[in-house]
Scaffold this active site. Structure first.
Site, PDB file in Angstrom:
ATOM      1  N   ARG A  51      -0.822 -29.623 116.837  1.00 28.69           N
ATOM      2  CA  ARG A  51      -1.234 -28.820 117.905  1.00 28.69           C
ATOM      3  C   ARG A  51      -0.064 -28.643 119.013  1.00 28.69           C
ATOM      4  NH1 ARG A  51      -7.211 -31.431 118.955  1.00 28.69           N
ATOM      5  NH2 ARG A  51      -8.045 -30.910 116.797  1.00 28.69           N
ATOM      6  N   ASP A  53       1.933 -27.378 121.915  1.00 25.03           N
ATOM      7  CA  ASP A  53       1.532 -26.966 123.508  1.00 25.03           C
ATOM      8  C   ASP A  53       1.913 -25.550 123.753  1.00 25.03           C
ATOM      9  OD1 ASP A  53       0.706 -29.565 123.834  1.00 25.03           O
ATOM     10  OD2 ASP A  53       2.768 -30.109 124.882  1.00 25.03           O
ATOM     11  N   TYR A 111      10.722 -32.477 114.784  1.00 26.15           N
ATOM     12  CA  TYR A 111      10.690 -31.607 115.941  1.00 26.15           C
ATOM     13  C   TYR A 111      12.107 -31.664 116.362  1.00 26.15           C
ATOM     14  CZ  TYR A 111       5.601 -31.660 116.929  1.00 26.15           C
ATOM     15  OH  TYR A 111       4.334 -31.570 116.713  1.00 26.15           O
ATOM     16  N   ARG A 198       8.242 -34.427 124.125  1.00 23.65           N
ATOM     17  CA  ARG A 198       8.917 -33.907 125.325  1.00 23.65           C
ATOM     18  C   ARG A 198       8.898 -35.007 126.378  1.00 23.65           C
ATOM     19  NH1 ARG A 198       4.621 -29.328 126.786  1.00 23.65           N
ATOM     20  NH2 ARG A 198       5.808 -29.321 128.844  1.00 23.65           N
TER      21      ARG A 198
END
Lengths: 265, 265
Positions: A51, A53, A111, A198
């Site tokens: 999911r 952001d 990522y 993040r």
């Protein structure tokens, strides 16, 4: 008989409110479902592997859905072009076994967080990087990366106000590489908490700016307390590169990353 | 005593109406002049080496202006950050001799036109490339590039309805290189007519799609008639990479390009 169809999807997340369908907000999931519902002439629900952001990008998001139709599976990417905004592209489509789930059957995700470290920003990377003006100490960042490697309770790196999930995750690689002004933080792990990459990027940048020592960084990880860590890195620097469903492919990616076979994109 | 100051400027041209100042339209020149007029507390006129069109990008536009102020020249890039939109960045500033002109003293320019040749487009290159779905024949494109090399009257490649200028230009390099789905057309010459690089890109793509033969392409060049050529390639694929004021630097760039020392950006 409905087929279980899996798509690899790329998107520039700038103009969307994240992957997940929301009321009154344009999401990746909503756009995919609209297009597929047209192609299959019936309402389609799409499941995503991650999911992402609002503002986060993907080069290799993976989704699956159940659909019954006459369209050959391999034609779906071309058919979807007519229904999707140009910021979203279906790269490939494949039929999978009935019970395959993109969310539960993946063995890891990669990522990449991109920082541009320069006193003058780069107009071509505005949408895809976090600009840091002061010089980053790469060695300090790499010491932090080393601390995160392996299996830990990552509660200190979880986003605030989120649904609780198992905070124990394994990081197979956390790499900090620099080419020119561009610093890539590649994170490859078996799973991620909400905002975790993040928060890792924010923490490593704090280390690179000497706002944090490696000793303190380790204490924060061990505290399992989200309030200890500084700010979350902005969304636009993050990209979901790949979701792995096969240990071999995951190890190949690890080898490539460790060997420095990455390109500044 | 006014100084003659030269700036190297990068911009993402997507959101601007080209380099040149216009009534009621946001241009690169206007933004630079607004910022410099603030810094120098008096109206500044900026001269550009190249008049890039609306939507065209630059990594190495060069401008000069005359200004008298207390700010050290090397601080201008940082001072300008406060006045420019993020899509424009001043990369460097340097004082030049009184009569130096960015427009008249340059010995050549390097433009790059970027094509993405793929059945599925790349959401991350929407703003910076022309998408061509059908497979391009690189050999045919290179034959066309060979024809353009050297000194010719390029009237057939000039934009329509433009102020007449000397149409005889020398192309030092016209190179077509492919990496993955990305095709770069690098053009390095002593000068360019309005729309010339975009018309070259349009012509080479027509060759790559076999809409045009090399023989016909040569006839078009020799006809000096703009109406013979097909459509102009779209603005977003074009980037002004560098303006040369020094033969040595120009030859170094030629050597680098010929040796394939370019990166897919």
């Amino acid at each position: 008989m409905k087929k279980n169809i899996c798509l690899i999807v790329a998107y520039d997340g700038t103009d969307f409110h994240g992957f997940q369908r929301q009321t009154n907000a344009s999401s990746i999931q909503w756009h995919l479902e609209q297009g597929l519902s047209q192609i299959f002439s019936s309402p389609i629900t799409v499941y995503g592997a991650a999911r992402t952001d609002a503002g986060v990008h993907a080069r290799g998001q993976v989704v699956n859905f159940y659909g019954e139709g006459t369209i050959p599976v391999e034609k779906i990417p071309y058919a979807m072009k007519g229904y999707l905004p140009l910021q979203i592209a279906v790269l490939s489509a494949r039929e999978m076994p009935e019970h395959f789930s993109v969310r539960h059957d993946n063995v890891g995700k990669h990522y990449r967080y991109t920082v541009v470290n320069s006193r003058i920003h780069d107009p071509f990377r505005l949408r895809y990087a976090w600009f840091i003006r002061n010089a980053l100490d790469l060695d300090a960042m790499r010491q932090g990366a080393e601390i995160l490697l392996g299996t830990h309770d990552f509660s200190a790196f979880e986003g605030k106000n989120t649904t609780p999930m198992n905070p124990v995750k394994t990081m197979y690689a956390v790499l900090v590489e620099k080419e020119g002004a561009i610093v890539h933080i590649d994170v490859l792990g078996d799973g991620f908490l909400y905002h975790m990459v993040r928060n890792i990027a924010g923490g490593l940048v704090d280390l690179g700016l000497h706002r944090l020592t490696p000793v303190r960084f380790r204490e924060i990880l061990e505290s399992r307390d989200r309030n200890q860590l500084g700010a979350t890195a902005p969304a636009q620097g993050l990209c979901l590169e790949e979701v792995f469903y096969d240990e071999r492919r995951l190890h190949q990616c690890l080898d490539d990353l460790r060997a420095g076979h990455w390109l500044a994109r």
